[in-house]
Motif scaffolding. Structure first.
Motif, PDB file in Angstrom:
ATOM      1  N   ARG A   1       0.839  -1.192   0.000  1.00  0.00           N
ATOM      2  CA  ARG A   1       0.000   0.000   0.000  1.00  0.00           C
ATOM      3  C   ARG A   1       0.879   1.249   0.000  1.00  0.00           C
ATOM      4  O   ARG A   1       2.096   1.167   0.112  1.00  0.00           O
ATOM      5  N   LYS A   2       0.240   2.403  -0.068  1.00  0.00           N
ATOM      6  CA  LYS A   2       1.008   3.644  -0.047  1.00  0.00           C
ATOM      7  C   LYS A   2       1.804   3.779   1.248  1.00  0.00           C
ATOM      8  O   LYS A   2       1.329   3.408   2.319  1.00  0.00           O
ATOM      9  N   MET A   3       3.005   4.324   1.120  1.00  0.00           N
ATOM     10  CA  MET A   3       3.832   4.563   2.292  1.00  0.00           C
ATOM     11  C   MET A   3       3.169   5.614   3.178  1.00  0.00           C
ATOM     12  O   MET A   3       2.638   6.599   2.691  1.00  0.00           O
ATOM     13  N   ASP A   4       3.191   5.388   4.499  1.00  0.00           N
ATOM     14  CA  ASP A   4       2.574   6.347   5.403  1.00  0.00           C
ATOM     15  C   ASP A   4       3.420   7.609   5.514  1.00  0.00           C
ATOM     16  O   ASP A   4       4.582   7.645   5.103  1.00  0.00           O
ATOM     17  N   GLU A   5       2.821   8.661   6.091  1.00  0.00           N
ATOM     18  CA  GLU A   5       3.454   9.970   6.095  1.00  0.00           C
ATOM     19  C   GLU A   5       4.770  10.006   6.855  1.00  0.00           C
ATOM     20  O   GLU A   5       5.735  10.637   6.423  1.00  0.00           O
ATOM     21  N   PHE A   6       4.844   9.324   8.010  1.00  0.00           N
ATOM     22  CA  PHE A   6       6.075   9.354   8.787  1.00  0.00           C
ATOM     23  C   PHE A   6       7.220   8.676   8.029  1.00  0.00           C
ATOM     24  O   PHE A   6       8.365   9.121   8.099  1.00  0.00           O
ATOM     25  N   SER A   7       6.915   7.614   7.312  1.00  0.00           N
ATOM     26  CA  SER A   7       7.953   6.951   6.522  1.00  0.00           C
ATOM     27  C   SER A   7       8.443   7.859   5.403  1.00  0.00           C
ATOM     28  O   SER A   7       9.629   7.888   5.077  1.00  0.00           O
ATOM     29  N   MET A   8       7.525   8.637   4.820  1.00  0.00           N
ATOM     30  CA  MET A   8       7.940   9.562   3.770  1.00  0.00           C
ATOM     31  C   MET A   8       8.794  10.685   4.339  1.00  0.00           C
ATOM     32  O   MET A   8       9.758  11.129   3.704  1.00  0.00           O
ATOM     33  N   VAL A   9       8.467  11.153   5.546  1.00  0.00           N
ATOM     34  CA  VAL A   9       9.299  12.158   6.208  1.00  0.00           C
ATOM     35  C   VAL A   9      10.702  11.590   6.424  1.00  0.00           C
ATOM     36  O   VAL A   9      11.708  12.265   6.179  1.00  0.00           O
ATOM     37  N   PHE A  10      10.764  10.356   6.880  1.00  0.00           N
ATOM     38  CA  PHE A  10      12.043   9.706   7.148  1.00  0.00           C
ATOM     39  C   PHE A  10      12.872   9.596   5.871  1.00  0.00           C
ATOM     40  O   PHE A  10      14.042   9.990   5.832  1.00  0.00           O
TER      41      PHE A  10
END
Length: 355
Positions: free
Chosen positions: A225-234
């Motif tokens: 599924r789509k990567m969650d927001e915290f993972s994208m921040v990381f």
């Protein structure tokens, strides 16, 4: 179905664009374990909450960065940028270690897919720093409105979206206001203006590219599924560090930053640390916000918080101004607000229209 992965159907929020997984009736399946990112307390739409938090964080970030860049003698802006991104990485890893969030494991395939948008991210935050070092907050703020022009141009070139006369009229008013503000700017700095124009282009490119990248990396995640927001921040901040380090080396900051006298100034260190923590907040809120809306709305909402920011900037930093200069700035900022209203009443048309 694994525990905690029950799914429910949630209708699209007003103004929200269909994303991967949306059906023809505007219904999307979401993971209930991640519902906190898509809904908000007391029935407040997630897009409204995310947009509000994004505005607060971005306004605070500009003011703190201006303090760090102009109220002290610190002469290594790229080093400060590196510190902010590094602190974002540490903050996300700490939250992950504490069990507050779950991060997508590092993957070479995801890194390769994310790198193009990450380069735009570095260009966006870097040019913003360099422009703010030379411009007063109010001028940087009103010139930032021109990002909308770049975004609409990108929407037209990439997606064939077109807009009606009210939207285009507001864009023309913002452009004229920016020109008049520049002509009456008592502290005109050509270098700062050039960096701000580059920042407008980079910001528009980033917002246009980000949503496509979100869709592209979805099949590459562990869950599919789509990567969650915290993972994208990381990922965003971690991958930025090598590029910013190269900027530090190229500008000579890597060698001289350790001799900066402000490193021993508690006030500067407090501002730097707070700006880094807010950087973590703005990274999350911007990614969360754009995941619930379109690139155009993302840039327009960013325009709405510029009126108080410009006024606070003029007062807090004693920037020189004249009545004509202030009037030009306020007209441009008001045009941004009217632009948002015109955009909502006259949606884009064309094969790729989603706004």
């Amino acid at each position: 179905m694994a525990p905690g992965s029950a799914r429910e159907e949630v209708p699209l929020l007003p103004g929200q664009a269909p994303r991967a997984g949306h059906g023809v009736d505007g219904i999307v399946d979401i993971d209930l374990s991640r519902k906190i990112y898509r809904t908000a307390p007391l029935g407040v739409p997630a897009s409204l909450l995310a947009g509000t938090l994004y505005c607060i964080a971005s306004m605070s970030m500009v003011l703190l960065n201006k303090v760090a860049l102009s109220s002290f003698s610190f002469a290594s802006p790229n080093a400060l940028l590196f510190f902010q991104c590094a602190l974002c990485v540490v903050a996300t890893r700490a939250c992950h270690a504490a069990g507050l969030i779950t991060l997508e494991p590092l993957s070479a395939r995801i890194v390769r897919a994310w790198l193009p948008v990450n380069l735009l991210f570095v260009a966006m935050i870097g040019t913003s720093f360099w422009a703010l070092a030379s411009l007063n907050v109010a001028m940087a703020t009103v010139l930032k409105n021109l990002t909308n022009l770049f975004t609409l141009g990108g929407d037209y070139v990439l997606h064939g979206r077109t807009y009606g006369a009210p939207v285009l009229g507001c864009m023309a008013l913002m452009a004229v206001s920016a020109l008049c503000s520049a002509l009456t700017d008592l502290s005109f700095n050509a270098r700062g203006y050039a960096w701000q124009m580059a920042n407008c282009a980079a910001t528009a490119a980033y917002s246009l590219a980000l949503r496509g990248t979100m869709d592209k990396i979805a099949p590459l995640t562990v869950s599919g599924r789509k990567m969650d927001e915290f993972s994208m921040v990381f990922y965003n901040n971690l991958l930025s560090l090598p590029f910013i380090a190269l900027l530090m080396a190229a500008s000579g900051e890597a060698g001289r930053v350790w001799s900066e006298p402000d490193l021993g100034n508690p006030a500067f260190m407090a501002v730097a640390a707070l700006s880094g923590l807010i950087g973590f907040g703005i990274s999350f809120t911007s990614l969360w916000f754009i995941s619930t809306t379109t690139a155009t709305i993302y840039s327009l909402v960013g325009s709405l918080n510029k009126v108080p920011l410009a006024l606070i900037g003029l007062l807090a930093f004693n920037a020189p101004w004249t009545p004509r200069n202030l009037a030009s700035i306020l007209v441009g900022l008001a045009a941004g607000a009217v632009f948002a209203l015109a955009k909502s009443r006259g949606p884009a048309t064309g094969p790729g229209s989603k706004a």
